[in-house]
Write an enzyme that holds these catalytic residues in place. Structure first.
Site, short mmCIF file in Angstrom:
data_model
loop_
_atom_site.label_atom_id
_atom_site.label_comp_id
_atom_site.label_asym_id
_atom_site.label_seq_id
_atom_site.Cartn_x
_atom_site.Cartn_y
_atom_site.Cartn_z
N GLY A 16 1.03 -1.41 0.32
CA GLY A 16 -0.20 0.18 -0.35
C GLY A 16 0.83 1.40 0.23
CG MET A 18 4.57 5.98 2.53
SD MET A 18 5.66 8.12 2.66
CE MET A 18 5.89 8.56 4.15
CG PHE A 19 0.73 8.50 6.04
CD1 PHE A 19 1.41 8.65 7.36
CD2 PHE A 19 1.12 9.54 4.50
CE1 PHE A 19 2.48 9.62 7.30
CE2 PHE A 19 2.13 10.53 4.72
CZ PHE A 19 2.36 10.44 6.17
N GLY A 21 -0.69 1.97 7.19
CA GLY A 21 -0.49 1.32 8.38
C GLY A 21 -0.24 -0.36 7.94
CD GLU A 90 9.50 1.60 4.56
OE1 GLU A 90 9.88 1.38 3.65
OE2 GLU A 90 9.35 2.40 5.76
CD GLN A 92 9.37 0.03 0.01
OE1 GLN A 92 8.72 -0.63 0.74
NE2 GLN A 92 9.73 1.63 1.08
CB CYS A 149 -10.66 14.78 -1.70
SG CYS A 149 -10.28 12.92 -2.35
ZN ZN Z 1 -8.57 12.95 -3.03
#
Ligand code: ZN
Length: 198
Positions: A16, A18-19, A21, A90, A92, A149
């Site tokens: 996924g 960043m941020f 989890g 990490e 990657q 958003c």
């Molecule tokens: Zn957005």
């Protein structure tokens, strides 16, 4: 009737942006295995020295002890006969050998758990991740929340001096004064990234 015992050993990936989890989820899985008295070794690449050199730490603050290794093959120096699980954060940032290392350990019967960014700041595949995801038995793709958003976020937005990064920027900027946000497809911005409209 003959029964064939199935053989243990597989690869699971937590991917996924960043941020999302990812590290928190990796640590949660490690802790449940440690409650069950499994021998877990945790590794991370030397490039990631944020927060702490000897721990894997999530943004939420939980942590586990880890071994920092300079390259993927070095992981094998620490694996013993009684090691049940190898966890890698990490991933990657590791070199291509990490694919061979993970496959070798899984075939030896270990549970291999890896967490990593599936895409770079340009929203393109990050290093070994596409091949690792292809090779893995189990893949969990976590999403974050778009910081613009509020939609599900799958992309990492790099900001340099508050502005969207350039497509031609280096993938890894160590120690640079850049910032990162989780963004959705619609809010993710990369200056100069090719599109079909070009
Ligand atoms: Zn957005």
């Amino acid at each position: 009737m003959m029964y064939q015992m199935y053989r243990p050993g597989y690869i699971e990936v937590i991917s996924g942006c960043m941020f999302a989890g990812k590290t928190e989820e990796l640590i949660r899985r490690i802790k449940t295995l440690e409650f069950a008295k499994k021998n877990v070794l945790v590794f991370k690449p030397a490039i990631d020295n944020r927060y702490s050199n000897t721990k894997v730490v999530s943004h939420a603050g939980s942590s586990v002890e880890s071994i920092v290794v300079p390259d993927a093959r070095s992981i094998l120096d620490f694996v013993k006969d009684d090691t049940d699980v190898v966890a890698i954060d990490e991933i990657q940032f590791f070199d291509e050998d990490v694919l061979l290392v993970c496959d070798y350990l899984a075939r030896k019967g270990l549970r291999v758990m890896a967490a990593g960014l599936d895409t770079d700041f340009r929203a393109e595949p990050f290093g070994v991740m596409p091949r690792l995801i292809t090779d893995a038995e189990f893949v969990t793709k976590l999403t974050a929340v778009c910081m613009k958003c509020g939609a599900p976020a799958t992309r990492t937005q790099r900001l340099v001096n508050g502005k969207p990064a350039q497509y031609s920027d280096p993938i890894i900027m160590v120690g640079a004064a850049e910032a990162y946000e989780a963004r959705c497809r619609h809010c993710h911005e990369v200056i100069g990234k090719p599109t079909i409209e070009d």
